[in-house]
Each structure stands twice: as structure tokens, then as C-alpha cells.
Design a protein around this motif. Structure first.
Motif, PDB file in Angstrom:
ATOM      1  N   SER A  14       0.905  -1.215   0.178  1.00 31.56           N
ATOM      2  CA  SER A  14      -0.019  -0.091   0.091  1.00 31.56           C
ATOM      3  C   SER A  14       0.975   1.124   0.098  1.00 31.56           C
ATOM      4  CB  SER A  14      -0.851   0.052   1.332  1.00 31.56           C
ATOM      5  OG  SER A  14      -0.282  -0.180   2.418  1.00 31.56           O
ATOM      6  N   ASN A  15       2.099   1.143   0.417  1.00 39.54           N
ATOM      7  CA  ASN A  15       3.105   2.165   0.288  1.00 39.54           C
ATOM      8  C   ASN A  15       3.440   2.542  -0.974  1.00 39.54           C
ATOM      9  OD1 ASN A  15       2.850   2.654   3.212  1.00 39.54           O
ATOM     10  ND2 ASN A  15       4.316   1.252   3.461  1.00 39.54           N
ATOM     11  N   TYR A  16       3.446   1.558  -1.836  1.00 38.20           N
ATOM     12  CA  TYR A  16       4.335   1.567  -3.368  1.00 38.20           C
ATOM     13  C   TYR A  16       3.303   2.343  -4.162  1.00 38.20           C
ATOM     14  CZ  TYR A  16       7.352   0.487  -7.174  1.00 38.20           C
ATOM     15  OH  TYR A  16       8.027   0.456  -8.334  1.00 38.20           O
ATOM     16  N   PRO A  17       3.818   3.586  -4.470  1.00 36.45           N
ATOM     17  CA  PRO A  17       2.543   4.473  -5.282  1.00 36.45           C
ATOM     18  C   PRO A  17       2.558   4.005  -6.642  1.00 36.45           C
ATOM     19  CG  PRO A  17       4.923   5.409  -5.265  1.00 36.45           C
ATOM     20  CD  PRO A  17       5.095   4.348  -4.326  1.00 36.45           C
ATOM     21  N   HIS A  18       1.106   3.735  -6.878  1.00 36.59           N
ATOM     22  CA  HIS A  18       0.711   3.457  -8.371  1.00 36.59           C
ATOM     23  C   HIS A  18      -0.728   3.809  -8.664  1.00 36.59           C
ATOM     24  CE1 HIS A  18      -1.399  -0.040  -6.755  1.00 36.59           C
ATOM     25  NE2 HIS A  18      -0.293  -0.379  -5.990  1.00 36.59           N
ATOM     26  N   SER A  19      -0.953   4.024  -9.868  1.00 34.51           N
ATOM     27  CA  SER A  19      -2.352   4.601 -10.129  1.00 34.51           C
ATOM     28  C   SER A  19      -3.420   3.301  -9.888  1.00 34.51           C
ATOM     29  CB  SER A  19      -2.381   5.260 -11.501  1.00 34.51           C
ATOM     30  OG  SER A  19      -2.259   4.356 -12.330  1.00 34.51           O
ATOM     31  N   SER A  20      -4.735   3.798  -9.686  1.00 33.90           N
ATOM     32  CA  SER A  20      -5.811   2.891  -9.637  1.00 33.90           C
ATOM     33  C   SER A  20      -5.839   1.647 -10.706  1.00 33.90           C
ATOM     34  CB  SER A  20      -6.918   3.555  -9.258  1.00 33.90           C
ATOM     35  OG  SER A  20      -7.394   4.156 -10.595  1.00 33.90           O
ATOM     36  N   ASN A  21      -5.512   2.158 -11.760  1.00 28.23           N
ATOM     37  CA  ASN A  21      -5.365   1.247 -13.020  1.00 28.23           C
ATOM     38  C   ASN A  21      -4.217   0.408 -13.147  1.00 28.23           C
ATOM     39  OD1 ASN A  21      -4.305   3.205 -14.035  1.00 28.23           O
ATOM     40  ND2 ASN A  21      -5.462   3.449 -15.799  1.00 28.23           N
ATOM     41  N   ALA A  22      -3.116   0.561 -12.485  1.00 27.01           N
ATOM     42  CA  ALA A  22      -1.987   0.079 -12.714  1.00 27.01           C
ATOM     43  C   ALA A  22      -2.188  -1.473 -12.151  1.00 27.01           C
ATOM     44  CB  ALA A  22      -0.851   0.682 -11.847  1.00 27.01           C
ATOM     45  N   HIS A  23      -1.413  -2.230 -13.114  1.00 25.74           N
ATOM     46  CA  HIS A  23      -1.548  -3.685 -12.938  1.00 25.74           C
ATOM     47  C   HIS A  23      -0.256  -4.168 -13.278  1.00 25.74           C
ATOM     48  CE1 HIS A  23      -2.337  -3.360 -17.080  1.00 25.74           C
ATOM     49  NE2 HIS A  23      -1.893  -4.370 -17.413  1.00 25.74           N
ATOM     50  N   ALA A  24       0.700  -3.520 -13.613  1.00 29.88           N
ATOM     51  CA  ALA A  24       2.051  -4.214 -13.924  1.00 29.88           C
ATOM     52  C   ALA A  24       3.294  -3.180 -13.647  1.00 29.88           C
ATOM     53  CB  ALA A  24       2.149  -4.640 -15.430  1.00 29.88           C
ATOM     54  N   VAL A  25       4.308  -3.611 -13.476  1.00 28.42           N
ATOM     55  CA  VAL A  25       5.585  -2.893 -13.178  1.00 28.42           C
ATOM     56  C   VAL A  25       6.607  -3.419 -13.819  1.00 28.42           C
ATOM     57  CG1 VAL A  25       6.040  -3.799 -11.005  1.00 28.42           C
ATOM     58  CG2 VAL A  25       6.847  -1.500 -11.550  1.00 28.42           C
ATOM     59  N   LEU A  26       7.585  -2.496 -14.521  1.00 31.21           N
ATOM     60  CA  LEU A  26       8.891  -2.820 -15.354  1.00 31.21           C
ATOM     61  C   LEU A  26       9.932  -1.989 -14.675  1.00 31.21           C
ATOM     62  CD1 LEU A  26      10.868  -4.163 -17.766  1.00 31.21           C
ATOM     63  CD2 LEU A  26       9.872  -2.186 -18.868  1.00 31.21           C
ATOM     64  N   VAL A  27      10.963  -2.697 -13.979  1.00 31.34           N
ATOM     65  CA  VAL A  27      12.052  -1.737 -13.306  1.00 31.34           C
ATOM     66  C   VAL A  27      13.345  -2.261 -14.165  1.00 31.34           C
ATOM     67  CG1 VAL A  27      13.230  -1.351 -11.347  1.00 31.34           C
ATOM     68  CG2 VAL A  27      10.589  -1.693 -11.199  1.00 31.34           C
ATOM     69  N   SER A  28      13.959  -1.412 -14.486  1.00 28.50           N
ATOM     70  CA  SER A  28      15.570  -1.432 -15.035  1.00 28.50           C
ATOM     71  C   SER A  28      16.388  -0.638 -14.193  1.00 28.50           C
ATOM     72  CB  SER A  28      15.341  -0.843 -16.540  1.00 28.50           C
ATOM     73  OG  SER A  28      17.056  -1.024 -16.934  1.00 28.50           O
ATOM     74  N   PRO A  29      17.312  -1.603 -13.935  1.00 28.59           N
ATOM     75  CA  PRO A  29      18.475  -0.904 -13.047  1.00 28.59           C
ATOM     76  C   PRO A  29      19.549  -0.365 -13.782  1.00 28.59           C
ATOM     77  CG  PRO A  29      19.084  -3.152 -13.552  1.00 28.59           C
ATOM     78  CD  PRO A  29      17.803  -3.360 -13.845  1.00 28.59           C
ATOM     79  N   ILE A  30      19.977   0.901 -13.173  1.00 23.92           N
ATOM     80  CA  ILE A  30      20.896   1.655 -13.934  1.00 23.92           C
ATOM     81  C   ILE A  30      22.314   1.209 -13.121  1.00 23.92           C
ATOM     82  CG2 ILE A  30      21.812   4.170 -14.308  1.00 23.92           C
ATOM     83  CD1 ILE A  30      18.851   5.129 -14.205  1.00 23.92           C
TER      84      ILE A  30
ATOM     85  N   ILE B 105      12.905  -8.011 -24.773  1.00 22.72           N
ATOM     86  CA  ILE B 105      12.442  -6.696 -24.301  1.00 22.72           C
ATOM     87  C   ILE B 105      13.232  -6.244 -23.070  1.00 22.72           C
ATOM     88  CG2 ILE B 105      11.052  -5.189 -23.471  1.00 22.72           C
ATOM     89  CD1 ILE B 105      11.073  -5.047 -26.331  1.00 22.72           C
ATOM     90  N   LEU B 106      13.403  -7.393 -22.179  1.00 22.35           N
ATOM     91  CA  LEU B 106      13.780  -7.223 -20.830  1.00 22.35           C
ATOM     92  C   LEU B 106      15.438  -7.053 -20.873  1.00 22.35           C
ATOM     93  CD1 LEU B 106      11.936  -9.713 -18.498  1.00 22.35           C
ATOM     94  CD2 LEU B 106      11.758  -7.323 -18.529  1.00 22.35           C
ATOM     95  N   ALA B 107      16.229  -8.028 -21.850  1.00 23.26           N
ATOM     96  CA  ALA B 107      17.441  -7.794 -22.289  1.00 23.26           C
ATOM     97  C   ALA B 107      18.031  -6.452 -22.762  1.00 23.26           C
ATOM     98  CB  ALA B 107      18.005  -8.844 -23.189  1.00 23.26           C
ATOM     99  N   SER B 108      16.997  -5.930 -23.431  1.00 19.29           N
ATOM    100  CA  SER B 108      17.356  -4.560 -24.126  1.00 19.29           C
ATOM    101  C   SER B 108      17.022  -3.463 -22.954  1.00 19.29           C
ATOM    102  CB  SER B 108      16.304  -4.317 -25.217  1.00 19.29           C
ATOM    103  OG  SER B 108      16.537  -5.270 -26.371  1.00 19.29           O
ATOM    104  N   VAL B 109      16.172  -3.605 -22.132  1.00 20.10           N
ATOM    105  CA  VAL B 109      16.101  -2.404 -21.085  1.00 20.10           C
ATOM    106  C   VAL B 109      17.156  -2.578 -20.033  1.00 20.10           C
ATOM    107  CG1 VAL B 109      14.424  -1.976 -19.079  1.00 20.10           C
ATOM    108  CG2 VAL B 109      13.674  -2.793 -21.429  1.00 20.10           C
ATOM    109  N   THR B 110      17.562  -3.833 -19.921  1.00 22.08           N
ATOM    110  CA  THR B 110      18.939  -4.089 -18.959  1.00 22.08           C
ATOM    111  C   THR B 110      20.029  -3.314 -19.596  1.00 22.08           C
ATOM    112  OG1 THR B 110      17.916  -6.218 -18.069  1.00 22.08           O
ATOM    113  CG2 THR B 110      20.486  -5.837 -18.000  1.00 22.08           C
ATOM    114  N   LEU B 111      20.110  -3.542 -20.956  1.00 20.91           N
ATOM    115  CA  LEU B 111      21.366  -3.054 -21.655  1.00 20.91           C
ATOM    116  C   LEU B 111      21.270  -1.385 -21.651  1.00 20.91           C
ATOM    117  CD1 LEU B 111      23.885  -2.927 -23.541  1.00 20.91           C
ATOM    118  CD2 LEU B 111      22.167  -3.322 -25.643  1.00 20.91           C
ATOM    119  N   TYR B 112      19.920  -0.955 -21.712  1.00 23.41           N
ATOM    120  CA  TYR B 112      19.865   0.554 -21.766  1.00 23.41           C
ATOM    121  C   TYR B 112      20.296   0.994 -20.367  1.00 23.41           C
ATOM    122  CZ  TYR B 112      17.554   4.999 -22.204  1.00 23.41           C
ATOM    123  OH  TYR B 112      17.432   6.518 -22.192  1.00 23.41           O
ATOM    124  N   GLY B 113      19.912   0.254 -19.367  1.00 18.51           N
ATOM    125  CA  GLY B 113      20.514   0.755 -17.729  1.00 18.51           C
ATOM    126  C   GLY B 113      21.915   0.782 -17.806  1.00 18.51           C
ATOM    127  N   LYS B 114      22.609  -0.432 -18.412  1.00 22.93           N
ATOM    128  CA  LYS B 114      24.173  -0.156 -18.042  1.00 22.93           C
ATOM    129  C   LYS B 114      24.707   0.928 -18.984  1.00 22.93           C
ATOM    130  CE  LYS B 114      24.283  -5.232 -17.626  1.00 22.93           C
ATOM    131  NZ  LYS B 114      24.818  -6.589 -18.094  1.00 22.93           N
TER     132      LYS B 114
END
Length: 230
Positions: free
Chosen positions: A102-118, A143-152
Motif C-alpha cells: 500500500s506504500n508503493y505509489p501506483h495509479s488505481s488502474n496500474a496492474h504491472a511494473v517494469l524496473v530497469s537497474p541503472i 525486451i527485458l534484455a534490451s532494457v537491461t542493456l539500456y540501464g548499463k
């Protein structure tokens, strides 16, 4: 499909931007152009206290500052996995609600999250979080591999840029020591990795604190974060 060379070419365009705030904005703008997301929030991360601190967020509604967001990531197993493994991760549906609180901020219609480490080398210095996606978007392993590369690539860009732009106030060694403190390294670990004595490390820390007008190590690290140096 996002080709590796396309991501590298796009990140290289950041070199032409001279303003620090504009660089951060462009990092998120590129992220939205390259990947099937409709929002992106940029956070700093420090292993000192395991805190993630908001910087800016970009969506169709525009750019906004999110400095009020400051969370201990130990409360979120999903974020812990992202940082420990240094890989982008995605979760949706029931798993999304299990992984967030409940502490993690997201909109009421949010149903997924993607997080990429930098990442800079093996160290996570921040992350990008998205909770809105294009209609019909499929976040697969490619896509996850590409997002990971972007973060690096972004992590290396940020560190290289800050090293050039912000090393005038502190010496190279002073800045290196303060970054290692921000990453959670002890005096002994710093001395070993830098091949200097613990006394010399302490001298660098003392001089850096004085130059920054800080009261102690934590205050100095906080000031460097505030200035966007680390």
C-alpha cells in the motif's frame, strides 16, 4: 524488436546535451521511445540505508519532479531482486499486487511494473520504473534484455559525464572515495581496492567533507546527491 546497435546509437546522442537536468529528461524520453512504455520514473539508489530516491518522472502528462519519493527498497522483494541481479524485471496481475504494498505509489488502474537497474560496472546507482504500457505490449525476455542493456549504457554515461563535469570541486581521489562511501564500502574496503592506507582514505574523506561544507560523511554524500554528482 529493439536492436542493440540502435540503443547504443541513441544513448550516444546524450553526449551533445550540456545541461544536467536536460540530460536526465532525455534519458527518460529515449526510454519511452525505445520501449513499449508510456511512463518512466527515474530514481537514485544508494546501498547506504538501501534507499531509492525519486528524481523525475515522464509521461503523457509531462515531466514532474518526484523528490518526495524515498523508500527503503528492502520492503519490496521485487526491487531487491532487480538490484541484486542487476537485470530488468517485469511482473503483472496478481504477482504485481503481491510484490507491491500500500506504500508503493501506483495509479488505481496500474496492474504491472517494469524496473530497469541503472548500473555502473557491478554497482547499481539507480533505476527506471514504468507502470503504464502500450496497448497489447508484450514484455518478453528480448525486451527485458534490451532494457537491461539500456540501464548499463545510461549508467556508464552518467558516471563518465559526472566525472568530467563535477570533479572540479573535489579531487579525483576525493570524489572516488565519496562515491565508494555512497555505494556502502567500508574504509578498509576502499583502502584495499584503491591500494592506499586506511589513514589516507580518512584524509580524503576529511578534505572532501570540508570542501563540501558538510558536517559528516552522511551529510557530504547527501550534498553530492543533491548536486547531482552521485
Amino acid at each position: 524488436m529493439t536492436a542493440t546497435y540502435t540503443i547504443e546509437e541513441q544513448v550516444r546522442k546524450l553526449d551533445a546535451i550540456t545541461n544536467h537536468e536536460e540530460k536526465l529528461y532525455k534519458i527518460l524520453e529515449l526510454y519511452l521511445e525505445l520501449f513499449p512504455t508510456q511512463d518512466a520514473s527515474l530514481y537514485r539508489y544508494s546501498p547506504i540505508g538501501y534507499f531509492g530516491e525519486g528524481i523525475i518522472s515522464l509521461s503523457a502528462k509531462g515531466l514532474r519532479h518526484i523528490r518526495e519519493k524515498r523508500d527503503d527498497i528492502r520492503g519490496y522483494s521485487f526491487l531487491q531482486d532487480v538490484i541484486r541481479e542487476r537485470k530488468a524485471k517485469y511482473c503483472s496481475g496478481i504477482e504485481f499486487f503481491k510484490q507491491t504494498s500500500s506504500n508503493y505509489p501506483h495509479s488505481s488502474n496500474a496492474h504491472a511494473v517494469l524496473v530497469s537497474p541503472i548500473c555502473y560496472g557491478s554497482v547499481v546507482i539507480g533505476f527506471i520504473s514504468s507502470k503504464e504500457f502500450h496497448t497489447g505490449a508484450i514484455i518478453d525476455d528480448e525486451i527485458l534484455a534490451s532494457v537491461t542493456l539500456y540501464g548499463k549504457l545510461v549508467g556508464k554515461f552518467i558516471e563518465d559525464y559526472q566525472r568530467v563535469e563535477n570533479s572540479l570541486q573535489l579531487s579525483k581521489r576525493e570524489l572516488e572515495v565519496m562515491k565508494k562511501i555512497a555505494w556502502g564500502e567500508s574504509t578498509k574496503e576502499m583502502a584495499d581496492s584503491m591500494n592506499i592506507s586506511e589513514l589516507t582514505v580518512k584524509q580524503y574523506v576529511k578534505s572532501a567533507i570540508q570542501k563540501l561544507g558538510a558536517n559528516n560523511r552522511s551529510h557530504a554524500v547527501g550534498e553530492l546527491y543533491r548536486q547531482g554528482i552521485i
